[in-house]
Design an enzyme around this catalytic site. Structure first.
Site, PDB file in Angstrom:
ATOM      1  N   LYS A  11      -1.919  -1.973   7.234  1.00 18.06           N
ATOM      2  CA  LYS A  11      -3.185  -1.279   7.479  1.00 18.06           C
ATOM      3  C   LYS A  11      -4.208  -2.266   8.058  1.00 18.06           C
ATOM      4  O   LYS A  11      -4.866  -1.991   9.045  1.00 18.06           O
ATOM      5  CB  LYS A  11      -3.672  -0.683   6.153  1.00 18.06           C
ATOM      6  N   GLU A  28       1.781 -12.066   4.032  1.00 16.67           N
ATOM      7  CA  GLU A  28       3.221 -11.847   3.924  1.00 16.67           C
ATOM      8  C   GLU A  28       3.756 -11.155   5.171  1.00 16.67           C
ATOM      9  O   GLU A  28       4.747 -11.591   5.775  1.00 16.67           O
ATOM     10  CB  GLU A  28       3.538 -10.962   2.703  1.00 16.67           C
ATOM     11  N   GLY A  47      -3.507   2.334   0.778  1.00 14.61           N
ATOM     12  CA  GLY A  47      -2.163   1.821   1.020  1.00 14.61           C
ATOM     13  C   GLY A  47      -1.102   2.466   0.143  1.00 14.61           C
ATOM     14  O   GLY A  47      -0.056   2.911   0.618  1.00 14.61           O
ATOM     15  N   ARG A  48      -1.368   2.542  -1.159  1.00 18.16           N
ATOM     16  CA  ARG A  48      -0.353   3.055  -2.087  1.00 18.16           C
ATOM     17  C   ARG A  48      -0.156   4.554  -1.996  1.00 18.16           C
ATOM     18  O   ARG A  48       0.691   5.114  -2.690  1.00 18.16           O
ATOM     19  CB  ARG A  48      -0.693   2.623  -3.525  1.00 18.16           C
ATOM     20  N   GLU A  75      -2.078   0.065 -10.162  1.00 17.98           N
ATOM     21  CA  GLU A  75      -3.104  -0.454  -9.251  1.00 17.98           C
ATOM     22  C   GLU A  75      -4.318   0.481  -9.269  1.00 17.98           C
ATOM     23  O   GLU A  75      -5.454   0.034  -9.136  1.00 17.98           O
ATOM     24  CB  GLU A  75      -2.525  -0.555  -7.834  1.00 17.98           C
ATOM     25  N   HIS A  82      22.092   2.412 -21.726  1.00 20.40           N
ATOM     26  CA  HIS A  82      22.936   1.295 -22.170  1.00 20.40           C
ATOM     27  C   HIS A  82      22.154  -0.005 -22.196  1.00 20.40           C
ATOM     28  O   HIS A  82      22.733  -1.084 -22.318  1.00 20.40           O
ATOM     29  CB  HIS A  82      24.147   1.157 -21.239  1.00 20.40           C
ATOM     30  N   LYS A 115      -4.898 -11.995  -2.386  1.00 18.83           N
ATOM     31  CA  LYS A 115      -4.792 -12.306  -0.960  1.00 18.83           C
ATOM     32  C   LYS A 115      -5.603 -13.559  -0.604  1.00 18.83           C
ATOM     33  O   LYS A 115      -5.274 -14.285   0.310  1.00 18.83           O
ATOM     34  CB  LYS A 115      -5.258 -11.115  -0.116  1.00 18.83           C
TER      35      LYS A 115
HETATM   36  C1  G6Q Z   1      -2.367  -0.581  -1.788  1.00 19.38           C
HETATM   37  C2  G6Q Z   1      -2.827  -1.958  -1.749  1.00 19.38           C
HETATM   38  C3  G6Q Z   1      -1.828  -2.962  -1.249  1.00 19.38           C
HETATM   39  C4  G6Q Z   1      -1.629  -2.953   0.272  1.00 19.38           C
HETATM   40  C5  G6Q Z   1      -0.890  -4.220   0.673  1.00 19.38           C
HETATM   41  C6  G6Q Z   1      -0.626  -4.288   2.147  1.00 19.38           C
HETATM   42  O1  G6Q Z   1      -3.029   0.365  -2.139  1.00 19.38           O
HETATM   43  O2  G6Q Z   1      -4.033  -2.065  -1.133  1.00 19.38           O
HETATM   44  O3  G6Q Z   1      -0.574  -2.836  -1.862  1.00 19.38           O
HETATM   45  O4  G6Q Z   1      -0.941  -1.817   0.667  1.00 19.38           O
HETATM   46  O5  G6Q Z   1      -1.630  -5.322   0.244  1.00 19.38           O
HETATM   47  O6  G6Q Z   1      -1.792  -4.244   2.895  1.00 19.38           O
HETATM   48  P1  G6Q Z   1      -1.756  -4.025   4.452  1.00 19.38           P
HETATM   49  O7  G6Q Z   1      -1.168  -2.702   4.727  1.00 19.38           O
HETATM   50  O8  G6Q Z   1      -3.188  -4.122   4.911  1.00 19.38           O
HETATM   51  O9  G6Q Z   1      -0.899  -5.138   5.013  1.00 19.38           O
END
Ligand code: G6Q
Length: 545
Positions: A209, A215, A269-270, A355, A386, A514
């Site tokens: 986003k 990463e 994002g989530r 989160e 199990h 981050k």
């Molecule tokens: C989700 C969070 C987090 C995010 C990641 C990736 O709600 O904000 O998990 O999705 O940190 O972020 P980007 O999509 O900006 O790389």
């Protein structure tokens, strides 16, 4: 309209629930069933392909009435309206929360800052349709003219977990394309994936986003570098796709405008698998199945918006969770799907739930004086039986558990499915009923033990029972039912955030992570060490030696 700022503990219903808890906390579920032959009907909801049975929870009709009253006193109805109509309920980031708009019908109108966003949503959906069809059919090809065979989703957190979970969940509907997910900045992750790839036939989707996440940037750069060891620079246009809101950064990376699928800041994002973040899902199972997924979520949205609270699945499940979290003091909840396809569900929901509701500040900025966010965990049944089921059955902790199952297996192996589902039903029954001293005694006697042996063994073979479970039973694991199931949990998150008077849609704890690594990375790469505590300093020195 902003969400109301009410301390839930000051509501009359909270006070009443506190007293009510004392009165019913020791009631055995078993006797509640014995005394009420209609209990299973009273405490269950049939909706679409689903039967949600919450009768094996430690509740009476009064409990439910009080919890519903709590929802009303916390103005849940007004909050739902604000949520769906695009009000900036993510107050600390000044944003609307509109993942529901991504699966709305074409005819709906959802306004964000004076503009209906639905036409734009459908424009991107059309782009996803065209693109995925062209890749799957082989019309779109790699730089040497070969059809694509592999898709690599490069993203993390919300840009990884949703698509990764959903492509696994819909494994039965998968086509010939192999999907890979690179998320961790651990270089060993990306290099293990590279081993499986052929540059001529691999499509890379960089999902971020912000397009600034360390990463994802590192993994995208490493994959681009590897790709360019085999292919010319001009091939990037055919092999690299971006899903992001940050057009400038995408351009810098070298991805062309045609290959960009935009996102919106009103999608967290989530909660973003319903946007172009789900492109890898559409590629993996085909656009029609992907659309079914969205339609299932939309059906659950309508149910949540329109059903009265007493028959509203997300509302009831959220209130039950509040009941255990805030009155019984339960800290965790388990989610156990009885299908191997959903083996990533709890990891996905861990992000969604923890989160969102892992917050300790009330909406007025003060520290809350009660428990919020539950801890979520789980693995598929029967494997989990199990492993950690021992603790659920006989441990000291109360762990309300969701059992998710399906009436029909996808490959049609009824023999296996009957065994699977026999376990599914038997577990919730056993967790509720437990095993009394008389029963254990009889069992041991029948198996030939002496009285002395029985007395010695008996306490260990006792099961207290009264362990609460909720059963979610649906027809099949179809894309539509998966969509509804995910949306169910999304709305459960929302309701709990409303009751707990917290902001569910920011994630400052994730943002902190981050920033933190940046300073130390600099120190790892250069000689100067900064100001740290003795432990951190020693650890860094040991690492660099
Ligand atoms: C989700 C969070 C987090 C995010 C990641 C990736 O709600 O904000 O998990 O999705 O940190 O972020 P980007 O999509 O900006 O790389």
């Amino acid at each position: 309209m902003a969400l109301p700022k009410i301390d839930p503990t000051t509501t009359p219903s909270w006070q009443q629930l506190t007293a009510h808890y004392e009165a019913i906390k020791a009631l055995p579920l078993k006797s509640l069933f014995q005394n009420d032959p209609k209990r299973a009907e009273t405490f269950s909801i049939e909706w679409d392909d689903f039967l949600v049975d919450y009768s094996k929870n430690r509740i009476t009709e009064e409990t439910v009435q009080l919890l519903l009253q709590l929802a009303r006193e916390m103005q849940l109805g007004t909050a739902i309206e604000a949520y769906f109509s695009g009000d900036p309920i993510n107050e600390t980031e000044g944003r609307a929360v509109l993942h529901t708009a991504l699966r709305a019908t074409r005819e709906e109108t959802v306004m964000v800052a004076g503009k209906n966003v639905i036409p734009e949503v459908y424009e991107i959906r059309e782009k996803i349709r065209g693109f995925s069809n062209a890749v799957i059919s082989g019309e779109k090809r790699g730089y040497t003219g070969k059809s694509f065979t592999d898709i690599v989703n490069i993203g993390i957190g919300g840009s990884d977990l949703g698509p990764a979970m959903a492509t696994e969940a819909l494994g039965f509907y998968k086509n010939h394309l192999k999907t890979h997910f690179v998320s961790n900045v651990d270089g060993d992750h990306v290099h293990e994936i590279i081993k499986k790839l052929d540059p001529e036939t691999t499509l890379f989707i960089v999902v971020s986003k912000s397009f600034t996440t360390q990463e994802t940037q590192s993994n995208a750069e490493t994959l681009k570098e590897w790709f360019l060891q085999h292919a010319p620079e001009t091939a990037i246009g055919k092999h690299f796709i971006a899903v992001s809101t940050n057009l400038e950064k995408i351009r810098e990376f070298g991805i062309t405008e045609d290959n960009v699928f935009p996102m919106w800041d009103w999608v967290g994002g989530r909660f973003s698998l319903w946007s172009a973040v789900g492109l890898s899902i559409a590629l993996s199972v085909g656009y029609e199945n992907y659309e079914q997924l969205l339609q299932g979520a939309n059906a659950m949205d309508i149910h949540f918006k329109e059903a009265k609270f007493s028959e509203n699945i997300p509302v009831i499940l959220a209130l039950l969770s509040v009941w255990y979290n805030n009155f019984f003091g339960a800290e965790t909840e388990a989610i156990i799907p009885y299908t191997q396809y959903l083996h990533r569900l709890s990891a996905y929901l861990q992000q969604g739930i923890m989160e969102s509701n892992g917050k300790s500040r009330a909406r007025n900025g003060e520290r809350v004086g009660y428990e919020t966010g539950t801890i979520i965990w789980g693995e598929p049944g029967t494997n989990s039986q199990h492993a950690f089921f021992q603790l659920i059955h006989q441990g000291t902790k109360l762990i309300p558990t969701d059992f998710i199952g399906f009436k029909k297996p996808l490959h049609g192996n009824q023999q296996h499915h009957n065994k699977l589902m026999a376990n599914f039903f038997a577990q919730t029954e056993a967790l509720m009923n437990g095993k009394t001293a008389d029963e254990v005694h009889r069992e041991l006697k029948n198996s030939g033990h002496s009285e002395a042996e029985i007395q010695q063994l008996l306490p260990f073979k006792l099961f207290e029972g009264n362990k609460p479970t909720t059963t979610i039973l649906a027809d099949t694991l179809s894309p539509k039912n998966l969509g509804a199931l995910i949306a169910l949990y999304e709305h459960k998150i929302f309701v709990q955030g409303v009751i707990w008077n917290i902001f569910s849609y920011d994630q400052w704890g994730v943002e902190l992570g981050k920033q933190l690594a940046k300073t130390i990375l600099n120190e790892l790469e250069n000689s100067e060490l900064g100001n740290h505590d003795g432990s951190t300093l020693r650890l860094i020195q040991f690492f660099k030696e």
